[in-house]
Design a protein around this motif. Structure first.
Motif, PDB file in Angstrom:
ATOM      1  N   LEU A  59       0.821  -1.208   0.000  1.00 36.54           N
ATOM      2  CA  LEU A  59       0.000   0.000   0.000  1.00 36.54           C
ATOM      3  C   LEU A  59       0.858   1.262   0.000  1.00 36.54           C
ATOM      4  CD1 LEU A  59      -2.702  -1.188   2.555  1.00 36.54           C
ATOM      5  CD2 LEU A  59      -3.079  -0.740   0.120  1.00 36.54           C
ATOM      6  N   ILE A  60       1.950   1.247   0.771  1.00 34.43           N
ATOM      7  CA  ILE A  60       2.842   2.401   0.812  1.00 34.43           C
ATOM      8  C   ILE A  60       3.489   2.624  -0.554  1.00 34.43           C
ATOM      9  CG2 ILE A  60       5.021   3.295   1.743  1.00 34.43           C
ATOM     10  CD1 ILE A  60       2.710   3.607   3.649  1.00 34.43           C
ATOM     11  N   ILE A  97      -4.514  12.490  -4.023  1.00 31.81           N
ATOM     12  CA  ILE A  97      -5.591  11.985  -3.171  1.00 31.81           C
ATOM     13  C   ILE A  97      -5.584  10.460  -3.148  1.00 31.81           C
ATOM     14  CG2 ILE A  97      -8.103  11.736  -3.000  1.00 31.81           C
ATOM     15  CD1 ILE A  97      -8.344  14.651  -3.931  1.00 31.81           C
ATOM     16  N   VAL A  98      -5.465   9.847  -4.328  1.00 31.29           N
ATOM     17  CA  VAL A  98      -5.408   8.385  -4.414  1.00 31.29           C
ATOM     18  C   VAL A  98      -4.206   7.863  -3.628  1.00 31.29           C
ATOM     19  CG1 VAL A  98      -5.104   6.409  -5.954  1.00 31.29           C
ATOM     20  CG2 VAL A  98      -6.601   8.301  -6.632  1.00 31.29           C
ATOM     21  N   GLY A  99      -3.061   8.535  -3.788  1.00 27.87           N
ATOM     22  CA  GLY A  99      -1.864   8.127  -3.049  1.00 27.87           C
ATOM     23  C   GLY A  99      -2.074   8.178  -1.547  1.00 27.87           C
ATOM     24  N   HIS A 100      -2.714   9.243  -1.072  1.00 30.04           N
ATOM     25  CA  HIS A 100      -2.955   9.379   0.372  1.00 30.04           C
ATOM     26  C   HIS A 100      -3.968   8.354   0.879  1.00 30.04           C
ATOM     27  CE1 HIS A 100      -0.364  12.717   0.784  1.00 30.04           C
ATOM     28  NE2 HIS A 100      -1.115  13.581   0.124  1.00 30.04           N
ATOM     29  N   PHE A 102      -4.139   5.345  -0.217  1.00 27.02           N
ATOM     30  CA  PHE A 102      -3.316   4.150  -0.013  1.00 27.02           C
ATOM     31  C   PHE A 102      -2.529   4.255   1.300  1.00 27.02           C
ATOM     32  CE2 PHE A 102      -3.572   3.337  -4.738  1.00 27.02           C
ATOM     33  CZ  PHE A 102      -4.153   2.091  -4.620  1.00 27.02           C
ATOM     34  N   TYR A 103      -2.012   5.454   1.610  1.00 27.60           N
ATOM     35  CA  TYR A 103      -1.285   5.640   2.868  1.00 27.60           C
ATOM     36  C   TYR A 103      -2.205   5.395   4.068  1.00 27.60           C
ATOM     37  CZ  TYR A 103       2.642   7.892   0.393  1.00 27.60           C
ATOM     38  OH  TYR A 103       3.725   8.166  -0.420  1.00 27.60           O
TER      39      TYR A 103
END
Length: 226
Positions: A59-60, A97-100, A102-103
């Motif tokens: 996920l990271i 936004i998508v990246g966050h 996942f974070y």
């Protein structure tokens, strides 16, 4: 350890070259340098995850990749016709936004659903404060960018809130703290990024903001080694 340090150092050098190119108005070079600098924190994630593949690591790594795409798109907006600049900016924000997300999912993987209630409470409180402080600095006529910016800031706040909640529920660890500091730096950097999308900033402010952002991504990537 040597490869980790090398990727960080090369990344910081490329980030410095990108900042110089952007300040000098060399936007084509800036896009290439920014994308390459961002690739370094993605490669750092790839290198660190290979020794221990987990759901958290997966996920990271996805978050880092979408962060790289966001970096490229935000700078690419300077190279497209002005009427398309807002759309490219919006795509960059969506990528972040998508990246966050996942974070946040990675933090939930570590802390379980027990962190969700605390995260929701912190997100509401911090988001209201931040949005109210920022509202007067974002022009009404920039509606599309304004909405994307608000949504993005709330998602970043949710990530920070999840990191705080993780420590409250699971207790202190260097890994959790590294992520928390990275999330806090992300919020600081992104508040200034949104604000300075509509206001003039000095070269020193721009450079400092971009270094803060890059350090945030590095700290989050380094949690894969902890």
């Amino acid at each position: 350890m040597i490869i980790t340090l090398l990727l960080i150092i090369v990344g910081l050098i490329l980030q410095s070259l990108f900042i110089k190119a952007e300040i000098d108005g060399k936007m084509k070079a800036a896009v290439i340098l920014k994308g390459t600098a961002s690739l370094m924190f993605v490669l750092l994630g790839v290198f660190l995850i290979t020794s221990k593949i987990t759901m958290y690591g997966d996920l990271i790594l996805k978050g880092l990749i979408f962060g790289m795409f966001g970096d490229i798109l935000l700078n690419l907006r300077y190279l497209v016709p002005e009427q398309k600049g807002s759309s490219v900016f919006g795509l960059g924000v969506i990528s972040f936004i998508v990246g966050h997300i996942f974070y946040i999912a990675a933090l939930v993987d570590l802390g379980g659903t027990g962190i969700l209630l605390y995260s929701l409470i912190f997100t509401i409180i911090i988001s209201v404060i931040v949005v109210l402080l920022m509202k007067k600095h974002i022009p009404i006529e920039k509606k599309y960018i304004r909405v994307c910016s608000y949504i993005y800031i709330i998602v970043v706040v949710a990530m920070l809130s999840s990191a705080i909640s993780l420590i409250l529920v699971k207790g202190y660890s260097f890994k959790y703290t590294s992520f928390l500091v990275g999330a806090l730096l992300f919020l600081i950097s992104d508040i200034f990024t949104v604000y300075y999308s509509f206001a003039k900033q000095s070269n020193l402010q721009k450079a400092l903001n971009l270094y803060i952002y890059y350090l945030a991504q590095i700290l989050i990537a380094l949690t894969l080694a902890l």
